[in-house]
Design a protein around this motif. Sequence first.
Motif, PDB file in Angstrom:
ATOM      1  N   ALA A 492       0.826  -1.215   0.000  1.00  0.00           N
ATOM      2  CA  ALA A 492       0.000   0.000   0.000  1.00  0.00           C
ATOM      3  C   ALA A 492       0.855   1.259   0.000  1.00  0.00           C
ATOM      4  O   ALA A 492       0.446   2.280  -0.540  1.00  0.00           O
ATOM      5  N   ASN A 496       3.582   5.494  -3.851  1.00  0.00           N
ATOM      6  CA  ASN A 496       4.054   6.867  -3.913  1.00  0.00           C
ATOM      7  C   ASN A 496       4.893   7.305  -2.734  1.00  0.00           C
ATOM      8  O   ASN A 496       5.170   8.498  -2.593  1.00  0.00           O
TER       9      ASN A 496
ATOM     10  N   ASP B  40      -3.842   6.394  -2.782  1.00  0.00           N
ATOM     11  CA  ASP B  40      -2.599   5.945  -2.144  1.00  0.00           C
ATOM     12  C   ASP B  40      -2.619   6.233  -0.645  1.00  0.00           C
ATOM     13  O   ASP B  40      -2.972   7.335  -0.216  1.00  0.00           O
ATOM     14  N   GLU B 212       5.021   2.964 -11.826  1.00  0.00           N
ATOM     15  CA  GLU B 212       6.141   2.407 -12.580  1.00  0.00           C
ATOM     16  C   GLU B 212       6.526   3.350 -13.729  1.00  0.00           C
ATOM     17  O   GLU B 212       7.704   3.491 -14.055  1.00  0.00           O
ATOM     18  N   LYS B 214       6.334   6.538 -13.560  1.00  0.00           N
ATOM     19  CA  LYS B 214       7.128   7.560 -12.866  1.00  0.00           C
ATOM     20  C   LYS B 214       8.568   7.072 -12.660  1.00  0.00           C
ATOM     21  O   LYS B 214       9.520   7.784 -12.945  1.00  0.00           O
ATOM     22  N   ARG B 215       8.695   5.823 -12.182  1.00  0.00           N
ATOM     23  CA  ARG B 215      10.036   5.293 -11.899  1.00  0.00           C
ATOM     24  C   ARG B 215      10.871   5.169 -13.179  1.00  0.00           C
ATOM     25  O   ARG B 215      12.058   5.456 -13.190  1.00  0.00           O
ATOM     26  N   ASP B 230      -0.541  13.228  -9.283  1.00  0.00           N
ATOM     27  CA  ASP B 230       0.011  13.001  -7.935  1.00  0.00           C
ATOM     28  C   ASP B 230       1.303  12.195  -7.986  1.00  0.00           C
ATOM     29  O   ASP B 230       2.226  12.438  -7.216  1.00  0.00           O
ATOM     30  N   ASP B 231       1.386  11.247  -8.938  1.00  0.00           N
ATOM     31  CA  ASP B 231       2.650  10.521  -9.116  1.00  0.00           C
ATOM     32  C   ASP B 231       3.741  11.503  -9.540  1.00  0.00           C
ATOM     33  O   ASP B 231       4.871  11.448  -9.045  1.00  0.00           O
ATOM     34  N   GLU B 234       4.952  13.636  -6.708  1.00  0.00           N
ATOM     35  CA  GLU B 234       5.858  12.913  -5.806  1.00  0.00           C
ATOM     36  C   GLU B 234       7.269  12.841  -6.383  1.00  0.00           C
ATOM     37  O   GLU B 234       8.256  12.981  -5.660  1.00  0.00           O
TER      38      GLU B 234
END
Lengths: 543, 356
Positions: A492, A496, B40, B212, B214-215, B230-231, B234
């Motif tokens: 969970a 983020n 999240d 993912e 984002k990563r 929101d991703d 962050e």
Amino acid sequence: MTWSRQRGTVWRLALWATCILPAILFTIVPIGVLVSRALNEGSRPSWSASHLPILGRTLLFSSCVAVAATLFGTFLGYRLGASAWPGKSLARVALLLPLLVPPYLHAVGWTTLLRAGGSVADLIHGAFAVETLRLSEAIYSFGGAVFVLTLAYCPIAVLFTEKSLQWSSPALVEAAQVFGAGRWRTFAVARWPYLRPAVASSALIVFLLTASELGVPTILKVPVFNFEVFTQLAAFNDITAATLLCAPLVAAGLLAVAAERSISGRPVELESPDIEQPRPASFGKAATNTLLVVGFVLLSLGAPLGAIVAEGLDRKALTDMARVAAEPAWSTLRYAAGVVVALLAISLGLTAALRNGPRLLNRVTDAVLSIGFAVPSTIVALGLLAVYDRPGIARLCSPAVLVIAAIVGRYAIVGLRVVQQARNQIPSDLFDAAAIAGAGPLSQLIHIALPLMRVGLLVVVLMGIVVASAEIGSTILLHAPGEETLVIALYAIEANSPRSNVAALSLIQLASVGVVALVMVLLATFSFRAGSAWPRRNTGSKD
Amino acid sequence: MRIPTIAFVVVVVQAMSLQPYAARGGHDQQQRVVVYTSVDRIFSEPVLREAGKRLGLEVVGVYDTEETKSTGLVNRLIAKKDNPDGDIFWSGDPARAVLLKSKGVTVAYDSPAAKEIPDAFKDPERHWIGFSARSRVLLVNTQLVPEGQEPRSILDLTDAKWKGKVAIANPLFGTTSFHVSVLFGALGDAQARQWLDDLKANGVQIVSSNGEVKRQVAGGQVAMGLTDSDDAAEAIKDGQPVRVVFLDQTLRVPDTRDEQKGGTPLGTLVIPNTLSLIKGGPSPDGARRVFDFLLSADVQRMLAESCAQAPLMPGVTAPSGVLSLDRIVPMKTDYARAADHLERLLPMLKEWAEKK
């Protein structure tokens, strides 16, 4: 409970029914209800030609991991068990450590270690001029996933092999050598008959565990058939289609169990314990063994966990995550406790009931337990909710009961195989002698079977702790509000949260599982040593 | 080990494993409100904690995980329809709220706290009400794409210049599936399908989730990717080498339907959070209080600060750097229709995602 050869059929059937009933109630009935609903609704399996390649890939993936983990584990177990050398006990414990870490944490560790831009990738790039992206791509691949799961599961084969070797007589090996048998011939006649069931069981367990694994393939982007079932649920919200889509997985599981039975053959009947010690290893051999063990532990545990620890060593992240982890850790511990007790009871009961029992009973047991294992846990959990989550029944079948039942139903076949392996390694004439001396079945269990099976039972305990802390498919659907497990908390926050938080929570999970497992190991070891009426068998190692 | 010892250990362990259920049985259920949320946890947990503190209730969150793509929550709510243990469903997008309404899991609630929220963000029957919104943005790696060189329209992602350099999450799941569904509505089936095929031909990387994406962008595996705001926020907060591009803000695409209709830009998709009340939940009164609180200006302010979500309530100002609906051109969206449309599109999207 009988541990001698002859007991009444009625007693055997009653024990078998008692132990198999929970598996039927909590896996077969829920799955049956979902299948029946699907058929009543006129649903057909959403099977298409496109599923064939992915099913093939999944079977290939599971087979590769099973073969690699069994070969590597058998090799290590053979090195460990074939001779006596200083530090053998320590090596045995060290080789089992990777089992304490849920497989998805292995994957998280390796991706952290090899990610592009990470320090290790930079180091390797500097030393060998390997592109950092290549390293990252290597772990995010079919081969990468096989590598990670092989390291995670090969301790199963190590354990089985090493225990089997304890009963193969060094004198038999020497006799074969005296009569001129070469190295391979000696292995084939003096070692293999004892090893064969262990190797087959290891391969089966690793195959089943891999086929049911979703976390590692998802993290490492390897499409597996489970993902198809999951897609039916997550994208199409179609429970019936997802249920019917499980049929190939069930068939594969049943085939694997049949193959294992066929490869194992009948267990070798052992006579009185052979008091002979394995021959001491030469210095060179002992040094090689030590290096092998150290190398394996560094590779399978040190590297991925080192990466997680390095990222998680942030005091603020650790403090924050310790707060997040407190309640989930307690829930995980509770579920693990329930799972361990139930797994032990069912595995011991079924082992006793099936020992030298009718072949049909063995086959039915295998079929029932294999279905519970082969069907993805999400489906079993939805079935459990459909059957038992109703006003009235819900008071009896609380979320905790359902979580424990789902995990036990799923892993009972693995527990059973481990305990059966452990039982096969006890000479039957010990029970006969005890019976002649007037010991009843319960006394035989307490004073002979449990102490001599303690390593196998410990494996079941450790496995129960690990699977209860790593299982997500069923727990996420069944846990009571406010009683999530650590793995749910980890997944969970994974989306983020800063990487340091993810690493810190992974570390906390590892530490909590490790501490509990260690306590269980120590507790069991000292209890058996203190309480057993049976003298410790000399296994040959002096340490 | 003696028999009584074993029996004692077994009893203690089993009692321990089942104890919390028995203990909870004695609690006053009215004081405990259970909120299922697909938002999240890092963002939703502080809000639920604040709700509990202000209302004097025990507010318990049931969180979802990105890897299970809301399978856990939505299927759990459907499976527990006849014996629900949750009171509120706080969704990160309207698609799941529409689905739960169609399955009869939710009940209408016209919250007085939602008066100022525009009707476009509410279900006509009030089975769900939208509040703070995310948007779909293009996250660009600043080291790989110089400022000013990035695509300005979603349709530019099929440009050969970006071959193999773009990532999107699997369009079968989450906000990506909703985004594609809205695009089909906005562009029309033929043009949207063509765009998808061109994207595939251009070597788009399909990854497991928006996180993912984002990563991958932050790590430089791809140059850019479509993800949620929101991703993106962050990644920026983490100091990653990325920047955010709101697509289709100017009329740069000559062949969109909108241009044919009068030349307005396609716009950026805005995806509101939604709240739904669960039918037959254990604490209906407490649930309404929490529901009203979650729609409040304070919560919209909290979400704007924590995860850069745009407040939908007039008068709630977003902090600088946070998406504000009056500063972008939003895509015109009928959320319920898009969610319905999605069901029809899913088989095609599955086929598309699996195509080599």
